[in-house]
Write an enzyme that holds these catalytic residues in place. Structure first.
Site, short mmCIF file in Angstrom:
data_model
loop_
_atom_site.label_atom_id
_atom_site.label_comp_id
_atom_site.label_asym_id
_atom_site.label_seq_id
_atom_site.Cartn_x
_atom_site.Cartn_y
_atom_site.Cartn_z
N ASN A 92 0.81 -1.22 0.00
CA ASN A 92 0.00 0.00 0.00
C ASN A 92 0.84 1.27 0.00
O ASN A 92 0.40 2.32 -0.49
CB ASN A 92 -0.90 -0.03 1.25
CG ASN A 92 -1.61 1.29 1.49
OD1 ASN A 92 -2.57 1.61 0.82
ND2 ASN A 92 -1.11 2.07 2.44
N TYR A 157 4.70 9.86 -10.13
CA TYR A 157 3.78 9.04 -9.33
C TYR A 157 2.83 8.27 -10.25
O TYR A 157 2.67 7.06 -10.12
CB TYR A 157 3.00 9.95 -8.38
CG TYR A 157 1.83 9.27 -7.69
CD1 TYR A 157 2.02 8.53 -6.52
CD2 TYR A 157 0.54 9.35 -8.21
CE1 TYR A 157 0.94 7.90 -5.90
CE2 TYR A 157 -0.54 8.74 -7.60
CZ TYR A 157 -0.33 8.01 -6.44
OH TYR A 157 -1.39 7.39 -5.83
N LYS A 161 2.28 4.21 -10.83
CA LYS A 161 1.00 3.54 -10.57
C LYS A 161 0.55 2.74 -11.79
O LYS A 161 -0.09 1.70 -11.66
CB LYS A 161 -0.05 4.57 -10.13
CG LYS A 161 0.24 5.16 -8.76
CD LYS A 161 0.03 4.14 -7.65
CE LYS A 161 1.04 4.17 -6.57
NZ LYS A 161 0.81 3.20 -5.50
N1 LIG Z 1 -5.34 8.66 -1.02
C1 LIG Z 1 -5.67 8.73 -2.29
O1 LIG Z 1 -6.39 9.63 -2.71
C2 LIG Z 1 -5.22 7.66 -3.25
C3 LIG Z 1 -5.75 7.64 -4.54
C4 LIG Z 1 -5.34 6.64 -5.42
C5 LIG Z 1 -4.44 5.70 -5.02
N2 LIG Z 1 -3.92 5.74 -3.77
C6 LIG Z 1 -2.94 4.74 -3.39
O2 LIG Z 1 -3.33 4.13 -2.19
C7 LIG Z 1 -2.19 3.86 -1.37
C8 LIG Z 1 -2.36 4.52 -0.03
O3 LIG Z 1 -2.47 5.89 -0.23
P1 LIG Z 1 -2.40 7.05 0.82
O4 LIG Z 1 -1.84 7.97 0.18
O5 LIG Z 1 -3.41 7.87 0.93
O6 LIG Z 1 -1.49 6.68 1.92
P2 LIG Z 1 -1.83 5.99 3.31
O7 LIG Z 1 -2.87 4.98 3.17
O8 LIG Z 1 -2.01 7.08 4.27
O9 LIG Z 1 -0.48 5.24 3.51
C9 LIG Z 1 0.73 5.74 3.48
C10 LIG Z 1 1.40 4.72 4.39
O10 LIG Z 1 2.57 4.31 3.81
C11 LIG Z 1 3.63 4.54 4.70
N3 LIG Z 1 4.79 4.91 3.94
C12 LIG Z 1 4.93 5.92 3.06
N4 LIG Z 1 6.19 5.97 2.58
C13 LIG Z 1 6.84 4.94 3.18
C14 LIG Z 1 8.19 4.46 3.11
N5 LIG Z 1 9.11 5.07 2.36
N6 LIG Z 1 8.53 3.39 3.86
C15 LIG Z 1 7.62 2.79 4.65
N7 LIG Z 1 6.34 3.19 4.76
C16 LIG Z 1 5.96 4.26 4.03
C17 LIG Z 1 3.14 5.65 5.64
O11 LIG Z 1 3.70 5.55 6.92
P3 LIG Z 1 4.99 6.34 7.42
O12 LIG Z 1 4.80 7.75 6.96
O13 LIG Z 1 4.95 6.16 8.89
O14 LIG Z 1 6.14 5.66 6.79
C18 LIG Z 1 1.65 5.30 5.74
O15 LIG Z 1 1.44 4.33 6.72
C19 LIG Z 1 -0.99 4.37 -2.16
O16 LIG Z 1 -0.39 3.30 -2.84
C20 LIG Z 1 -1.57 5.36 -3.14
O17 LIG Z 1 -0.82 5.42 -4.31
C21 LIG Z 1 -4.29 6.69 -2.88
#
Ligand SMILES: NC(=O)c1ccc[n+]([C@@H]2O[C@H](COP(=O)([O-])OP(=O)(O)OC[C@H]3O[C@@H](n4cnc5c(N)ncnc54)[C@H](OP(=O)(O)O)[C@@H]3O)[C@@H](O)[C@H]2O)c1
Length: 269
Positions: A92, A157, A161
């Site tokens: 994730n 990014y 993806k």
């Molecule tokens: N949110 C959206 O709108 C969205 C839309 C489309 C796709 N996505 C995809 O869904 C997934 C989750 O998205 P989210 O953005 O919103 O993030 P999230 O669910 O908040 O997760 C980010 C997590 O990844 C960890 N992380 C980030 N960089 C890291 C690293 N270098 N090493 C280890 N852990 C790391 C962060 O923890 P730490 O900071 O503690 O390391 C956090 O726990 C991603 O793959 C994203 O591309 C999200």
């Protein structure tokens, strides 16, 4: 009927699990009775999430602080988890950069490629090979609808993806007959702390309302084993259909770039 735990247990590894979508995956998998290995960088946040899940669901949770940008991240994780049998891998974690490509150093782009593409390759090789040997298991790669076309001001990014989706689809084909389910979850805007921290404005009236992390996760866990990739949420499905099937590719790319400029008030350069 085989339960989710029988199919994908006993232990799920969630990479990027301290908050947001990763924490939502962890909760949902614990609710299905799986023990967990949770990875993130921020120890305090990660341990708090791990503690809460263990208390709430009565499962074993091992938090591992690790930077997934490190070249040896997978080896670090393997050393710590010992002989735990990982039946489900959810990759994730992601990094992103919003802005003109040249307005940040190359190291930013390489960091994004490491977390979003190179480390997933290593994790799939490590845990996928064991799943194939056992003839059971599952892998979720988090992708994004941003990766369906070039996305200006989010170019690296979005490219990673696209990589994640295409990788998952290829391995879905290779590993399905070997008993391992691979899926790419192509999410749209999702109200995670990470997304909300970017303070996005509205791109257009067409833009779907952000989903909750729990909605995306439940849709993904219901779809794994049924399809190589999917777009989460009805609004995102409609917008993707419009952008991918109805509009010329050039127009879709322009809409994405214009939307990014508007959402993030990127000045002309
Ligand atoms: N949110 C959206 O709108 C969205 C839309 C489309 C796709 N996505 C995809 O869904 C997934 C989750 O998205 P989210 O953005 O919103 O993030 P999230 O669910 O908040 O997760 C980010 C997590 O990844 C960890 N992380 C980030 N960089 C890291 C690293 N270098 N090493 C280890 N852990 C790391 C962060 O923890 P730490 O900071 O503690 O390391 C956090 O726990 C991603 O793959 C994203 O591309 C999200």
């Amino acid at each position: 009927m085989v339960s989710f735990k029988e199919k994908y247990g006993p232990v799920a590894l969630v990479a990027g699990a301290s908050e947001g979508m990763g924490a939502a995956y962890a909760h949902a998998l614990a609710a299905r009775g799986l023990d967990l290995v949770l990875i993130a960088r921020r120890t305090t946040q990660l341990e708090a999430t791990a503690h809460k899940i263990a208390q709430q669901h009565g499962v074993k949770v091992l938090p591992i602080a690790c930077d997934l940008a490190a070249a040896d991240a997978t080896q670090q994780i393997v050393r710590t988890i010992g002989d735990r049998e990982i039946g489900l891998l959810v990759y994730n974690a992601a990094q992103s950069y919003i802005g003109p490509y040249l307005a940040t150093g190359l190291s930013t782009h390489l960091g994004i490629a490491a977390v979003n593409a190179t480390t997933p390759l290593a994790m799939l090789h490590e845990f996928g090979s064991k799943m194939v040997q056992r003839k059971r298991g599952g892998i979720v790669l988090m992708a994004s609808i941003a990766g369906f076309q070039g996305s200006g001001y989010l170019a690296t990014y979005a490219a990673t993806k696209a990589f994640d989706r295409v990788l998952a689809e290829g391995l879905w084909y290779e590993w399905k007959p070997l008993g391992v389910d691979v899926i790419a979850c192509c999410a749209g805007a999702t109200a995670t702390p990470n997304y909300l921290n970017t303070s996005p404005g509205k791109a257009s009236w067409l833009e779907p309302k952000p989903q909750s992390p729990e909605q995306v996760v439940e849709e993904c866990l219901a779809r794994i084993g049924t399809t190589p990739s999917f777009v989460s949420g009805t609004g995102n499905k409609l917008v993707s259909f419009l952008m991918q099937r109805l509009l010329p590719r050039k127009r879709a790319i322009q809409i994405m770039g214009d939307g990014m400029k508007k959402m993030y008030k990127i000045p002309p350069h």
